[in-house]
Design an enzyme around this catalytic site. Structure first.
Site, PDB file in Angstrom:
ATOM      1  N   TYR A 100       0.862  -1.181   0.000  1.00  0.00           N
ATOM      2  CA  TYR A 100       0.000   0.000   0.000  1.00  0.00           C
ATOM      3  C   TYR A 100       0.898   1.230   0.000  1.00  0.00           C
ATOM      4  O   TYR A 100       1.466   1.589   1.030  1.00  0.00           O
ATOM      5  CB  TYR A 100      -0.897  -0.054   1.243  1.00  0.00           C
ATOM      6  CG  TYR A 100      -1.907   1.079   1.406  1.00  0.00           C
ATOM      7  CD1 TYR A 100      -1.995   2.136   0.507  1.00  0.00           C
ATOM      8  CD2 TYR A 100      -2.789   1.074   2.470  1.00  0.00           C
ATOM      9  CE1 TYR A 100      -2.929   3.144   0.674  1.00  0.00           C
ATOM     10  CE2 TYR A 100      -3.730   2.083   2.653  1.00  0.00           C
ATOM     11  CZ  TYR A 100      -3.786   3.115   1.746  1.00  0.00           C
ATOM     12  OH  TYR A 100      -4.710   4.115   1.923  1.00  0.00           O
TER      13      TYR A 100
ATOM     14  N   LYS B 217      -1.423  -1.140  -4.047  1.00  0.00           N
ATOM     15  CA  LYS B 217      -2.530  -0.184  -3.982  1.00  0.00           C
ATOM     16  C   LYS B 217      -1.853   1.173  -3.986  1.00  0.00           C
ATOM     17  O   LYS B 217      -1.106   1.515  -3.065  1.00  0.00           O
ATOM     18  CB  LYS B 217      -3.325  -0.409  -2.706  1.00  0.00           C
ATOM     19  CG  LYS B 217      -4.249   0.723  -2.324  1.00  0.00           C
ATOM     20  CD  LYS B 217      -5.199   0.236  -1.253  1.00  0.00           C
ATOM     21  CE  LYS B 217      -5.672   1.312  -0.298  1.00  0.00           C
ATOM     22  NZ  LYS B 217      -6.219   2.503  -0.915  1.00  0.00           N
TER      23      LYS B 217
HETATM   24  O1  MN9 Z   1      -6.956   4.879  -0.878  1.00  0.00           O
HETATM   25  C1  MN9 Z   1      -8.375   6.354   0.216  1.00  0.00           C
HETATM   26  N1  MN9 Z   1      -7.220   7.036   0.693  1.00  0.00           N
HETATM   27  C2  MN9 Z   1      -7.034   7.268   1.983  1.00  0.00           C
HETATM   28  C3  MN9 Z   1      -7.989   5.094  -0.402  1.00  0.00           C
HETATM   29  O2  MN9 Z   1      -7.841   6.954   2.829  1.00  0.00           O
HETATM   30  C4  MN9 Z   1      -5.774   7.947   2.342  1.00  0.00           C
HETATM   31  C5  MN9 Z   1      -9.129   7.159  -0.824  1.00  0.00           C
HETATM   32  O3  MN9 Z   1     -10.276   6.440  -1.143  1.00  0.00           O
HETATM   33  C6  MN9 Z   1      -9.492   8.551  -0.339  1.00  0.00           C
HETATM   34  O4  MN9 Z   1     -10.169   8.486   0.874  1.00  0.00           O
HETATM   35  C7  MN9 Z   1     -10.373   9.297  -1.330  1.00  0.00           C
HETATM   36  C8  MN9 Z   1     -10.736  10.698  -0.873  1.00  0.00           C
HETATM   37  O5  MN9 Z   1      -9.597  11.516  -0.825  1.00  0.00           O
HETATM   38  O6  MN9 Z   1      -9.733   9.352  -2.552  1.00  0.00           O
END
Ligand code: MN9
Length: 300
Positions: free
Chosen positions: A138, A165
């Site tokens: 990640y 990811k």
């Molecule tokens: O990777 C999420 N990233 C974090 C997944 O939580 C850091 C994203 O889905 C974000 O929440 C989303 C909104 O900024 O892109």
């Protein structure tokens, strides 16, 4: 070995919890059951959106067991097993194998500044504990250790390593990762705001928090991007981004949980001490969403 094992849209599932951190099992089961019918291909569990790092290992294990029990066969279940201490990370990785999850994932080791050997040792230990379950690194701005392409190339030696990811809107950089081993590396887009760009630039699928509340829109967006209908994918992206912009004004996890609550999923508030919205903020956020007037954008 074909490393492209995970495609499509996967919500980074929220973790429904009570004030004392215990799991809201009924809400969790209902959410998993209903989301599984929207065309998504699986779930990413206990990551940033799933608040895994803020939860006790026992709670994390309980949560993934419930999801495993409730999710229909064929749903890909990826467990974020990262922890600040390697023993916990390995324990969670071992547990993932024991209960039959499909993959493990982790941010690089954090808090201390680890060198490349430390990063590789961390992932290797987790891979061994899971007996070679598919492993996704990640890569997130939330975590410290840098991950140059050369480090990821070394991970090809780790049993089970399949890809990343990638939560970063730098898509040139993403495309350099995607070149590793001639493209035989599984890249999942992280930023929901730019999901269409990630897919058009080579990501095989997408994992994200806002797919908890807009699963159908992103399933359509994925199909459009992968079938070469870029204009349609971008149109859907722009619609979703109106909603995401409202969330970013406050806090994404709290806003997703609030919207789920309003949709009838009693998921509660984020674990303390994560950010929570005041009643005023909740009302202001709800009003900003209503003002968008975007029917069929939100909903499970
Ligand atoms: O990777 C999420 N990233 C974090 C997944 O939580 C850091 C994203 O889905 C974000 O929440 C989303 C909104 O900024 O892109």
């Amino acid at each position: 070995m074909n490393r492209i094992q995970i495609t499509g849209v996967l919500p980074a599932l929220v973790s429904p919890v009570n004030e004392d951190g215990s799991i809201r099992e009924a809400a969790l089961r209902k959410l998993v059951r209903d989301l599984a019918r929207t065309g998504i291909s699986g779930f990413y569990l206990c990551g940033a959106t799933g608040e895994g790092i803020a939860m006790a290992p026992e709670r994390r294990m309980e949560l993934v067991e419930i999801v495993k029990d409730e999710a229909p066969g064929g749903m890909k279940l990826i467990n974020h097993t990262g922890a600040a201490d390697l023993a916990t990370a390995c324990r969670l990785a071992r547990h993932s194998r024991q209960i039959g999850l499909d993959a493990i994932s982790s941010v690089p080791p954090f808090f201390f500044s680890y060198d490349e050997k430390g990063v590789l040792d961390y992932y290797r230990a987790m891979a061994e504990a899971s007996e070679g379950l598919p492993l996704l690194v990640y890569a997130s701005p939330l975590s410290g250790a840098p991950l140059p392409v050369s480090t990821i190339e070394k991970m090809l030696e780790i049993p089970g390593f399949i890809g990343m990811k990638y939560t970063n809107p730098d898509y040139f950089k993403m495309s350099r990762y995607k070149k590793i081993d001639g493209g035989n590396i599984n890249i999942l887009n992280g930023p929901d705001e730019t999901c269409a760009l990630g897919l058009l630039m080579g990501a095989d699928g997408a994992i994200g928090s806002t797919y908890n509340v807009m699963p159908r829109l992103f399933v359509k967006l994925f199909a459009a991007a992968k079938e070469g209908r870029a204009d349609e994918a971008l149109r859907l992206q722009m619609r979703a981004d109106e909603v995401i912009e409202c969330m970013l004004r406050y806090d994404v996890i709290s806003c997703v949980k609030l919207l789920l609550g309003d949709m009838g999923y009693d998921v509660g508030e984020p674990n303390a001490p994560l950010r929570r919205l005041s009643e005023r903020e909740k009302d202001a956020f709800r009003a900003s969403i209503r003002a968008l007037d975007l029917p069929e954008t939100l909903g499970i």
